[in-house]
Design a protein around this motif. Structure first.
Motif, PDB file in Angstrom:
ATOM      1  N   ILE A 181       0.870  -1.179   0.000  1.00 11.13           N
ATOM      2  CA  ILE A 181       0.000   0.000   0.000  1.00 11.13           C
ATOM      3  C   ILE A 181       0.907   1.229   0.000  1.00 11.13           C
ATOM      4  O   ILE A 181       1.765   1.363   0.875  1.00 11.13           O
ATOM      5  CB  ILE A 181      -0.921   0.004   1.246  1.00 11.13           C
ATOM      6  N   TYR A 185      -1.470   6.290   0.988  1.00 10.61           N
ATOM      7  CA  TYR A 185      -2.769   5.638   1.255  1.00 10.61           C
ATOM      8  C   TYR A 185      -2.678   4.714   2.472  1.00 10.61           C
ATOM      9  O   TYR A 185      -3.443   3.772   2.587  1.00 10.61           O
ATOM     10  CB  TYR A 185      -3.190   4.797   0.036  1.00 10.61           C
ATOM     11  N   LYS A 186      -1.745   5.033   3.353  1.00 11.19           N
ATOM     12  CA  LYS A 186      -1.428   4.158   4.484  1.00 11.19           C
ATOM     13  C   LYS A 186      -2.675   3.602   5.189  1.00 11.19           C
ATOM     14  O   LYS A 186      -2.755   2.419   5.490  1.00 11.19           O
ATOM     15  CB  LYS A 186      -0.569   4.953   5.481  1.00 11.19           C
ATOM     16  N   ASP A 187      -3.662   4.491   5.437  1.00 13.66           N
ATOM     17  CA  ASP A 187      -4.857   4.034   6.151  1.00 13.66           C
ATOM     18  C   ASP A 187      -6.033   3.796   5.225  1.00 13.66           C
ATOM     19  O   ASP A 187      -7.186   3.717   5.668  1.00 13.66           O
ATOM     20  CB  ASP A 187      -5.228   5.055   7.246  1.00 13.66           C
ATOM     21  N   ASN A 188      -5.758   3.697   3.945  1.00 11.80           N
ATOM     22  CA  ASN A 188      -6.846   3.568   2.972  1.00 11.80           C
ATOM     23  C   ASN A 188      -6.438   2.605   1.847  1.00 11.80           C
ATOM     24  O   ASN A 188      -6.294   3.011   0.689  1.00 11.80           O
ATOM     25  CB  ASN A 188      -7.178   4.974   2.415  1.00 11.80           C
ATOM     26  N   GLN A 190      -8.060   0.431   0.226  1.00 10.71           N
ATOM     27  CA  GLN A 190      -8.988   0.374  -0.899  1.00 10.71           C
ATOM     28  C   GLN A 190      -8.767   1.568  -1.834  1.00 10.71           C
ATOM     29  O   GLN A 190      -8.879   1.440  -3.054  1.00 10.71           O
ATOM     30  CB  GLN A 190     -10.446   0.319  -0.404  1.00 10.71           C
ATOM     31  N   GLY A 191      -8.409   2.701  -1.257  1.00 14.52           N
ATOM     32  CA  GLY A 191      -8.124   3.887  -2.069  1.00 14.52           C
ATOM     33  C   GLY A 191      -6.960   3.627  -3.018  1.00 14.52           C
ATOM     34  O   GLY A 191      -7.012   3.981  -4.207  1.00 14.52           O
ATOM     35  N   TYR A 192      -5.904   3.002  -2.511  1.00 11.59           N
ATOM     36  CA  TYR A 192      -4.764   2.718  -3.388  1.00 11.59           C
ATOM     37  C   TYR A 192      -5.126   1.642  -4.418  1.00 11.59           C
ATOM     38  O   TYR A 192      -4.738   1.727  -5.582  1.00 11.59           O
ATOM     39  CB  TYR A 192      -3.528   2.314  -2.569  1.00 11.59           C
ATOM     40  N   ASP A 194      -8.032   1.216  -5.743  1.00  9.39           N
ATOM     41  CA  ASP A 194      -8.806   1.915  -6.781  1.00  9.39           C
ATOM     42  C   ASP A 194      -7.884   2.686  -7.724  1.00  9.39           C
ATOM     43  O   ASP A 194      -8.107   2.740  -8.935  1.00  9.39           O
ATOM     44  CB  ASP A 194      -9.821   2.884  -6.144  1.00  9.39           C
ATOM     45  N   GLN A 233      -9.268  -7.279  -2.978  1.00  8.24           N
ATOM     46  CA  GLN A 233      -8.511  -6.234  -3.690  1.00  8.24           C
ATOM     47  C   GLN A 233      -7.618  -6.854  -4.766  1.00  8.24           C
ATOM     48  O   GLN A 233      -7.480  -6.306  -5.863  1.00  8.24           O
ATOM     49  CB  GLN A 233      -7.671  -5.431  -2.683  1.00  8.24           C
TER      50      GLN A 233
END
Ligand code: NIG
Ligand code: FE
Length: 424
Positions: A181, A185-188, A190-192, A194, A233
């Motif tokens: 990751i 986007y360490k805490d996200n 799913q964001g990375y 995407d 993911q």
């Protein structure tokens, strides 16, 4: 050119070796090969080929083993810097995934790599490729994955294309934007994910078609693991990559069993790699698929862990087993397939013959090149090794020094042995 007088010519003829067929070396004693224009045009005994090609220039294999070049199907060979400090921490008792979670591990190499110029990346990677070549690897897979942002990932691809061009070693390139990751986007996670799916993969396709139009599309790989990408993911990334036409690979079950191997089989991936904690159901899925099971014994060794890929179970399930170095700065800084073989014999209980097949014809299939490399057969690329030993069982038995005397790559002969004492 007639290469003659090989004590054992290991042909590895007949295609990738599944299940218990693994280890079929196809040995010709006192063997010989005719090479012309980068290709193998005849294979037989020395007597046969001397008679058939009396005027051919010769190269004496000196009663040593002649075998296909090693194919290393899993490396992270391009990066900047090193992690000697983390090796010290790990040997002091800290776990690999805890170092990663604390912002070290892959992420510390990402930081060094992001600030390295194209020239620096090429200069730091070149000696590793030369070492691979000198140790008998004639084709290697090479992954990006220490950028985790578009600009750096593209710089890594550019550097790999340049290195592939300049070096006798052929590279099979893999995009591993999903190696960890990204710190942004360490805490996200799913964001990375995407970002990889919606931005990086389509952009990669366009970039590749402009910058490397004559090459096949690269592989797309994902690190399916706790603290990296979960199964869902991983599925999102590989499904999108597959629909864009990329061939697929996966890092699965290095530390935890998330189901990545069965996902690879389902999606028709070229390989599933690591496979230390793979479940029986996942092993069965691999055995029924054309997805090569790539074991990386240098990695548990490099991390001083006790569990290795369950080779016997994979063979019993009829899987196609291959070996690779995993050359990378965190878990396995080793350029030599001979070391991977030595470890696979001891810790995965492969015989030398099985380990050799897993490092040539089967590893060629893991990068989907078994139609052109990985064996000594008429029509194939002339990628071969002359060893300094007369018996293939010396490979794996001996370790830590180089048994390769000469590398023949696309028909050109490179001497790599440091030499040995001869008596008059
Ligand atoms: O295959 N597992 C992820 N990638 C590498 C390690 C990379 C690193 O630690 O820098 C591996 O072991
Ligand atoms: Fe890896």
């Amino acid at each position: 050119m007639l290469i003659h007088s090989a004590s054992q010519l290991l042909t590895l003829a007949g295609g990738p070796q599944r299940g218990h067929a693994l280890g079929t070396l196809g040995i010709i004693e006192n063997g010989a090969v005719i090479v012309r224009d980068e290709k193998i045009i005849a294979v037989g005994t020395t007597d046969e080929l001397r008679n058939a090609y009396p005027d051919e220039p010769t190269l004496d294999a000196g009663h040593s083993v002649l075998m296909p070049g090693f194919v290393d199907p899993h490396t992270h060979v391009i990066w900047a810097g090193d992690r000697a400090n983390e090796f010290e921490m790990k040997m002091g008792g800290m776990a690999y995934l805890d170092i990663l979670a604390a912002g070290g591990g892959i992420i510390s190499t990402v930081k060094a790599t992001r600030t390295a110029s194209l020239e620096t990346l090429i200069a730091q990677t070149r000696p590793r490729l030369l070492k691979m070549f000198a140790h008998g690897t004639t084709t290697a897979e090479a992954k990006t994955g220490y950028g985790l942002q578009t600009s750096t990932e593209l710089r890594l691809l550019k550097a790999l294309l340049a290195l592939d061009d300049e070096s006798p070693l052929d590279l099979a390139i893999t995009f591993l934007g999903a190696h960890a990751i990204a710190p942004e986007y360490k805490d996200n996670p799913q964001g990375y994910t995407d970002e990889v799916v919606n931005t990086m993969l389509p952009m990669l396709k366009e970039w590749w078609e402009t910058h490397a139009p004559r090459l096949n599309l690269p592989f797309v790989d994902v690190f399916c693991e706790t603290k990296a990408f979960d199964l869902e993911q991983s599925r999102q990334i590989l499904t999108r990559a597959g629909s864009l036409g990329f061939p697929l690979k996966i890092h699965a079950d290095e530390f935890d069993n998330l189901g990545g191997a069965a996902l690879a089989a389902e999606l028709g991936a070229a390989s599933a790699d690591h496979l230390v904690r793979t479940s029986d159901a996942d092993i069965a899925a691999l055995g029924k698929s054309d997805t090569v099971a790539v074991a990386l014994p240098c990695t548990p060794f490099g991390l001083a862990e006790k569990d290795y890929t369950p080779a016997k179970k994979l063979i019993a399930a009829d899987a196609m087993l291959a070996l690779a170095t995993d050359c990378n700065p965190g878990t396995s800084w080793n350029e030599s397939m001979q070391i991977a073989i030595a470890l696979a014999c001891r810790y995965m209980k492969l015989t030398p013959a099985q380990a050799i097949a897993a490092s040539t014809i089967n590893s060629a299939h893991a990068i989907r090149r078994s139609d052109t490399i990985g064996s000594i057969e008429v029509g194939k690329q002339a990628d071969m090794l002359i060893l300094s030993v007369p018996d293939y069982r010396q490979v794996g038995y001996r370790y830590g020094t180089n048994l390769v005397k000469q590398v023949i790559k696309r028909g050109r002969v490179y001497s790599v042995d440091v030499g040995y004492y001869r008596t008059a």
